[in-house]
Design a protein around this motif. Structure first.
Motif, PDB file in Angstrom:
ATOM      1  N   ILE A 112     -46.831 -24.304  17.484  1.00  0.00           N
ATOM      2  CA  ILE A 112     -45.824 -23.265  17.091  1.00  0.00           C
ATOM      3  C   ILE A 112     -44.396 -24.011  17.574  1.00  0.00           C
ATOM      4  O   ILE A 112     -44.311 -24.447  18.938  1.00  0.00           O
ATOM      5  N   ASN A 113     -43.313 -23.816  17.004  1.00  0.00           N
ATOM      6  CA  ASN A 113     -41.937 -24.267  17.425  1.00  0.00           C
ATOM      7  C   ASN A 113     -41.190 -23.088  17.595  1.00  0.00           C
ATOM      8  O   ASN A 113     -40.934 -22.327  16.642  1.00  0.00           O
ATOM      9  N   LEU A 114     -40.918 -22.817  18.773  1.00  0.00           N
ATOM     10  CA  LEU A 114     -39.995 -21.784  18.956  1.00  0.00           C
ATOM     11  C   LEU A 114     -38.584 -21.931  18.996  1.00  0.00           C
ATOM     12  O   LEU A 114     -37.944 -22.372  20.108  1.00  0.00           O
ATOM     13  N   ASP A 115     -37.847 -21.866  18.157  1.00  0.00           N
ATOM     14  CA  ASP A 115     -36.294 -22.186  17.890  1.00  0.00           C
ATOM     15  C   ASP A 115     -35.946 -23.561  18.345  1.00  0.00           C
ATOM     16  O   ASP A 115     -34.706 -23.718  18.995  1.00  0.00           O
ATOM     17  N   MET A 126     -43.183 -21.810  12.562  1.00  0.00           N
ATOM     18  CA  MET A 126     -41.775 -22.128  13.144  1.00  0.00           C
ATOM     19  C   MET A 126     -41.093 -20.732  13.169  1.00  0.00           C
ATOM     20  O   MET A 126     -40.953 -20.112  12.238  1.00  0.00           O
ATOM     21  N   ILE A 127     -40.393 -20.244  14.297  1.00  0.00           N
ATOM     22  CA  ILE A 127     -39.790 -19.126  14.451  1.00  0.00           C
ATOM     23  C   ILE A 127     -38.358 -19.253  15.003  1.00  0.00           C
ATOM     24  O   ILE A 127     -38.244 -20.031  16.059  1.00  0.00           O
ATOM     25  N   GLN A 128     -37.321 -19.145  14.270  1.00  0.00           N
ATOM     26  CA  GLN A 128     -35.958 -19.335  14.684  1.00  0.00           C
ATOM     27  C   GLN A 128     -35.171 -18.026  14.853  1.00  0.00           C
ATOM     28  O   GLN A 128     -35.564 -16.872  14.416  1.00  0.00           O
ATOM     29  N   GLY A 167     -38.047 -29.542   3.730  1.00  0.00           N
ATOM     30  CA  GLY A 167     -38.601 -30.812   3.062  1.00  0.00           C
ATOM     31  C   GLY A 167     -39.840 -31.093   4.046  1.00  0.00           C
ATOM     32  O   GLY A 167     -40.727 -31.588   3.567  1.00  0.00           O
ATOM     33  N   MET A 168     -39.758 -30.756   5.218  1.00  0.00           N
ATOM     34  CA  MET A 168     -40.976 -31.039   6.240  1.00  0.00           C
ATOM     35  C   MET A 168     -42.069 -30.253   5.852  1.00  0.00           C
ATOM     36  O   MET A 168     -43.240 -30.576   5.556  1.00  0.00           O
ATOM     37  N   PHE A 169     -41.920 -28.747   5.519  1.00  0.00           N
ATOM     38  CA  PHE A 169     -42.814 -28.017   4.911  1.00  0.00           C
ATOM     39  C   PHE A 169     -43.470 -28.315   3.729  1.00  0.00           C
ATOM     40  O   PHE A 169     -44.729 -28.281   3.385  1.00  0.00           O
ATOM     41  N   ARG A 170     -42.378 -28.700   3.174  1.00  0.00           N
ATOM     42  CA  ARG A 170     -43.200 -29.076   1.472  1.00  0.00           C
ATOM     43  C   ARG A 170     -43.982 -30.566   1.518  1.00  0.00           C
ATOM     44  O   ARG A 170     -44.960 -30.581   0.726  1.00  0.00           O
ATOM     45  N   ARG A 171     -43.961 -31.221   2.558  1.00  0.00           N
ATOM     46  CA  ARG A 171     -44.687 -32.612   2.831  1.00  0.00           C
ATOM     47  C   ARG A 171     -45.883 -32.184   3.554  1.00  0.00           C
ATOM     48  O   ARG A 171     -46.824 -32.941   3.646  1.00  0.00           O
ATOM     49  N   SER A 172     -45.917 -30.905   4.032  1.00  0.00           N
ATOM     50  CA  SER A 172     -47.289 -30.617   5.030  1.00  0.00           C
ATOM     51  C   SER A 172     -48.386 -30.095   4.197  1.00  0.00           C
ATOM     52  O   SER A 172     -47.999 -29.259   2.965  1.00  0.00           O
ATOM     53  N   THR A 173     -49.595 -30.334   4.381  1.00  0.00           N
ATOM     54  CA  THR A 173     -50.884 -30.093   3.421  1.00  0.00           C
ATOM     55  C   THR A 173     -51.534 -28.995   4.094  1.00  0.00           C
ATOM     56  O   THR A 173     -52.417 -28.630   3.293  1.00  0.00           O
ATOM     57  N   ALA A 174     -51.296 -28.479   5.182  1.00  0.00           N
ATOM     58  CA  ALA A 174     -51.881 -27.410   5.632  1.00  0.00           C
ATOM     59  C   ALA A 174     -51.134 -25.919   5.515  1.00  0.00           C
ATOM     60  O   ALA A 174     -49.867 -26.247   5.277  1.00  0.00           O
ATOM     61  N   ASP A 175     -51.637 -25.005   6.163  1.00  0.00           N
ATOM     62  CA  ASP A 175     -50.762 -23.807   5.942  1.00  0.00           C
ATOM     63  C   ASP A 175     -49.584 -23.890   6.963  1.00  0.00           C
ATOM     64  O   ASP A 175     -49.750 -24.502   8.166  1.00  0.00           O
ATOM     65  N   TRP A 176     -48.580 -23.139   6.427  1.00  0.00           N
ATOM     66  CA  TRP A 176     -47.279 -23.144   7.299  1.00  0.00           C
ATOM     67  C   TRP A 176     -46.601 -21.816   7.166  1.00  0.00           C
ATOM     68  O   TRP A 176     -46.717 -21.167   6.153  1.00  0.00           O
ATOM     69  N   TYR A 177     -45.942 -21.432   8.307  1.00  0.00           N
ATOM     70  CA  TYR A 177     -45.441 -20.004   8.302  1.00  0.00           C
ATOM     71  C   TYR A 177     -43.926 -20.405   9.135  1.00  0.00           C
ATOM     72  O   TYR A 177     -43.727 -21.083  10.035  1.00  0.00           O
ATOM     73  N   TYR A 178     -42.852 -19.651   8.512  1.00  0.00           N
ATOM     74  CA  TYR A 178     -41.566 -19.664   8.748  1.00  0.00           C
ATOM     75  C   TYR A 178     -40.954 -18.422   8.967  1.00  0.00           C
ATOM     76  O   TYR A 178     -40.931 -17.598   8.056  1.00  0.00           O
ATOM     77  N   GLY A 179     -40.430 -18.116  10.027  1.00  0.00           N
ATOM     78  CA  GLY A 179     -39.669 -16.587  10.280  1.00  0.00           C
ATOM     79  C   GLY A 179     -38.496 -16.784  11.023  1.00  0.00           C
ATOM     80  O   GLY A 179     -38.382 -17.833  11.795  1.00  0.00           O
ATOM     81  N   THR A 180     -37.664 -15.532  10.876  1.00  0.00           N
ATOM     82  CA  THR A 180     -36.413 -15.428  11.652  1.00  0.00           C
ATOM     83  C   THR A 180     -36.472 -14.125  12.459  1.00  0.00           C
ATOM     84  O   THR A 180     -37.094 -13.070  11.843  1.00  0.00           O
ATOM     85  N   LEU A 181     -35.951 -14.167  13.740  1.00  0.00           N
ATOM     86  CA  LEU A 181     -35.977 -12.788  14.220  1.00  0.00           C
ATOM     87  C   LEU A 181     -34.483 -12.409  14.472  1.00  0.00           C
ATOM     88  O   LEU A 181     -33.726 -13.139  14.826  1.00  0.00           O
ATOM     89  N   SER A 182     -34.083 -11.427  13.690  1.00  0.00           N
ATOM     90  CA  SER A 182     -32.444 -10.543  13.636  1.00  0.00           C
ATOM     91  C   SER A 182     -32.429 -10.413  15.095  1.00  0.00           C
ATOM     92  O   SER A 182     -33.228  -9.850  16.003  1.00  0.00           O
ATOM     93  N   GLY A 183     -31.196 -10.344  15.370  1.00  0.00           N
ATOM     94  CA  GLY A 183     -30.669  -9.967  16.615  1.00  0.00           C
ATOM     95  C   GLY A 183     -31.003 -11.071  17.988  1.00  0.00           C
ATOM     96  O   GLY A 183     -30.576 -10.551  19.023  1.00  0.00           O
TER      97      GLY A 183
END
Length: 280
Positions: free
Chosen positions: A204-207, A226-228, A258-274
Motif C-alpha cells: 500500500i502506497n499512502l500518497d 495506492m491512495i492519494q 503505466g505502472m498499473f497497466r504493466r502490473s499483473t495482479a489486482d490493483w486499486y487506486y483511490g483519492t480522498l477528497s479534502g
C-alpha cells in the motif's frame, strides 16, 4: 550501516505493564525533530512495552512500515498500533539516512553518508516544474534504493529471529504472509519492494509518487493499493505556474497508470477528497 527498527504485535487481553512512550528516546534525533515532537514524545501510547506475544494464533502475518522522507520509526504509530490490534505483527524500519537520526540507543553517534541531494535555488533558477521534477528523480534513485535494502535487511533479521528458539518471535511470524505499507517516500518504497523482494506479497502506497523507480516501467506481480490526496501528485516548486503544475500532474499520472497497466495482479487506486499530503 546500522538500521533501527520498532515492532508492534498482538498480545494477550490480560497483559499489563509499562506503556510505551510515543518516541522511545527523542534525544536520538536532531534538534529540529526534538522541537517538533517535544509536546508528545513522552506521552503514552496504547502499547505495552515488551509484552508477551499473543497465543491466539500459531503465527501472525507481518506488515513492514516505511516512514516518509525525514520521518522516524514512530511517526506511523497511529497506523502500526491499529494494525497490531487487528492481528498483525508490524515492523517499522528506520531509514537511517532519511530519519534525521544523530545517534543510536547504545550511544553510537551517526552522521548520514547517503543523503539525497538538496537542490539550491540557483540550481533550479529558470527551470520548469517538469525539469525540476526530472532532476529530483534522477538525484533520488540511488537514495531510494537504500530504503529497499533497509527493508530486505530488516526482513532477514526478523526471519532469523523467527527461527531462533530464544526469541519472542520464534515461529510466530508468518514469513509467507508479508505486506508493506508506507507514506510518501515510504509509500513509493513499499510498492518497489514488491519488485525487489519476493517475500513481500502486497503493498500500500499512502500518497507517495514513484520517483522513477523501476516499478514504473516494469509493473508488479503483487496486489497494489495506492491512495492519494485530491490535489497535485507532486509538490510544486516556488513560483510554479498553474500550467507548470498541470503539465507535471499529467506526467506523474501517466507514469502511475503505466505502472498499473504493466502490473499483473489486482490493483486499486483511490483519492480522498479534502486531504493534503500531510493528512496521511
Amino acid at each position: 550501516r546500522r538500521v533501527m527498527v520498532q515492532l508492534w504485535y498482538p498480545t494477550q487481553d490480560e497483559a499489563n505493564g509499562d506503556l510505551a512512550s510515543y518516541a522511545k528516546d527523542i534525544m536520538l534525533y536532531d534538534k529540529g525533530i526534538q522541537d517538533i515532537f517535544k509536546s508528545i514524545a513522552n506521552r503514552s501510547t496504547r502499547s505495552i512495552r515488551n509484552a508477551p506475544l499473543s497465543s491466539a494464533a500459531a503465527s501472525f502475518p507481518l506488515i513492514v512500515y516505511s516512514h516518509g522522507g525525514g520521518g522516524q520509526i514512530f511517526s506511523g504509530t497511529f497506523l502500526t498500533e491499529f494494525l497490531a490490534s487487528n492481528g498483525y505483527i508490524v515492523m517499522s524500519v528506520g531509514h537511517t539516512d532519511d530519519s534525521r537520526l544523530e545517534r543510536f540507543p547504545d550511544g553510537v553517534a551517526y552522521v548520514a553518508d547517503n543523503k539525497q541531494a538538496e537542490l539550491s535555488d540557483e540550481a533550479v533558477a529558470g527551470m520548469s516544474q517538469m525539469e525540476i521534477y526530472d532532476l529530483v528523480v534522477s538525484e533520488s534513485r540511488e537514495f531510494l534504493a537504500w530504503r529497499i535494502q533497509d527493508i530486505s535487511f530488516a526482513l532477514d533479521q526478523l526471519q532469523a529471529l523467527n527461527g531462533n528458539e530464544d526469541s519472542i518471535f520464534f515461529g510466530k511470524v508468518a514469513m509467507d504472509r508479508i505486506g508493506a505499507i508506507g507514506w510518501s517516500r515510504g509509500g513509493a518504497a513499499a510498492l518497489q519492494v514488491t519488485v525487489d523482494d519476493g517475500r513481500v506479497k502486497a503493498a500500500i502506497n499512502l500518497d507517495g509518487t514513484i520517483n522513477g523507480q523501476s516499478i514504473e516501467t516494469r509493473g508488479s506481480t503483487r496486489p497494489l493499493l495506492m491512495i492519494q490526496n485530491a490535489g497535485f501528485s507532486a509538490p510544486p516548486a516556488a513560483g510554479a505556474t498553474d500550467a507548470d503544475l498541470a503539465e507535471l500532474n499529467t506526467a506523474v499520472q501517466s507514469w502511475t497508470w503505466g505502472m498499473f497497466r504493466r502490473s499483473t495482479a489486482d490493483w486499486y487506486y483511490g483519492t480522498l477528497s479534502g486531504t493534503n499530503h500531510h493528512s496521511f
